[in-house]
Structures are given as structure tokens and as C-alpha cells.
Design a protein around this motif. Structure first.
Motif, short mmCIF file in Angstrom:
data_model
loop_
_atom_site.label_atom_id
_atom_site.label_comp_id
_atom_site.label_asym_id
_atom_site.label_seq_id
_atom_site.Cartn_x
_atom_site.Cartn_y
_atom_site.Cartn_z
N MET A 140 -3.08 -6.07 -7.53
CA MET A 140 -3.26 -5.09 -8.59
C MET A 140 -3.92 -5.79 -9.77
O MET A 140 -3.70 -6.98 -10.00
N TYR A 141 -4.73 -5.04 -10.53
CA TYR A 141 -5.47 -5.60 -11.65
C TYR A 141 -5.19 -4.85 -12.94
O TYR A 141 -4.80 -3.68 -12.93
N GLY A 170 0.78 -1.23 0.00
CA GLY A 170 0.00 0.00 0.00
C GLY A 170 0.82 1.28 0.00
O GLY A 170 0.24 2.36 -0.12
N ALA A 171 2.14 1.18 0.11
CA ALA A 171 3.00 2.35 0.10
C ALA A 171 3.80 2.49 -1.19
O ALA A 171 4.61 3.40 -1.30
N LYS A 172 3.58 1.60 -2.17
CA LYS A 172 4.39 1.58 -3.38
C LYS A 172 3.55 1.68 -4.64
O LYS A 172 2.54 1.00 -4.78
N ALA A 173 4.00 2.54 -5.56
CA ALA A 173 3.40 2.57 -6.89
C ALA A 173 3.73 1.27 -7.62
O ALA A 173 4.75 0.63 -7.35
N ARG A 205 -6.17 -1.24 -8.20
CA ARG A 205 -5.54 -2.01 -7.13
C ARG A 205 -6.46 -2.09 -5.92
O ARG A 205 -7.32 -1.22 -5.71
N ASP A 206 -6.28 -3.14 -5.11
CA ASP A 206 -6.99 -3.32 -3.85
C ASP A 206 -5.92 -3.53 -2.79
O ASP A 206 -5.39 -4.63 -2.64
N ASN A 207 -5.59 -2.47 -2.06
CA ASN A 207 -4.51 -2.55 -1.08
C ASN A 207 -4.85 -3.43 0.12
O ASN A 207 -3.95 -3.91 0.80
N SER A 208 -6.14 -3.65 0.39
CA SER A 208 -6.52 -4.54 1.48
C SER A 208 -6.20 -5.99 1.17
O SER A 208 -6.10 -6.82 2.07
#
Length: 116
Positions: free
Chosen positions: A79-80, A30-33, A72-75
């Protein structure tokens, strides 16, 4: 260990759709592109799309703009890449990776084949 596992590829007819998934682990997702890349048969790996750490900013290569959507879904640390209006030229192995080139290594990728 930092890992990227791509899935969702397959055979689709021209004009069809596919959604690819990228499961990441070993770092604070969740902290990275993140970025999608692809490698057509017989060619070098090429850039496809980028998404910011929170999904608020996206960027696309010209050849997929208007047809592909990155999300993306960080939970879930996933990534899609939603692909529509697929063309034979989209046939390639698709990879995902962070924008930090030194973080992790390339996964196995997932094969997308567009053919009638």
C-alpha cells in the motif's frame, strides 16, 4: 505472523513531496481494507486515510484531503501514501494497518519530518 513494514519516510522541505510504502504479509492482503495512521511528536496516534480491498473506495481525514493520495498494488502486497504540499504539521511517524483491529500488531512506522 501478520506483519506491516512501513518505509519511505525522510526529511523534506515545506511544500515538498514524499511517497510512503507499506509492505504487508501473513494474511490475504487483497481481501482486506487498509488504513494509514500517524503519530506526531508528543501526541496520540491519529487516522489519516482508508482504502478498500480492491482500491475502488478511498477516504481521507479532513486535514490531508486534497494533498495525500492512498493507493495499493495487490499483486505486490504493498500500500502507498503519496504526500504533496507537505506542511510542518505533517511531521509524524506514519503507520499502516488493516481495518480489522485484531489482525496483526503495529509496525515500527516510518518517520516523516517536514522542515526548512
Amino acid at each position: 505472523q501478520v506483519q506491516f513494514v512501513e518505509s519511505g519516510g525522510g526529511l523534506v522541505q515545506p511544500g515538498g513531496s514524499l511517497t510512503l510504502s507499506c509492505a504487508a504479509s501473513g494474511f490475504t492482503f487483497g481481501a482486506k481494507a487498509m488504513r494509514w495512521y500517524r503519530q506526531p511528536p508528543g501526541k496520540e496516534r491519529e487516522y489519516v486515510a482508508t482504502i478498500s480491498y480492491d482500491g475502488g473506495v478511498t477516504h481521507y481525514a479532513d486535514f490531508v484531503k486534497g494533498r495525500f493520495t492512498i493507493s495499493r498494488d495487490n499483486s505486490k502486497n504493498i500500500m502507498y501514501l503519496q504526500m504533496t504540499n507537505l506542511e510542518p504539521e505533517d511531521t509524524a511517524v506514519y503507520f499502516c494497518k488493516t481495518t480489522t483491529s485484531t489482525l496483526g500488531s503495529w509496525g515500527q512506522g516510518t518517520q516523516v519530518t517536514v522542515s526548512s
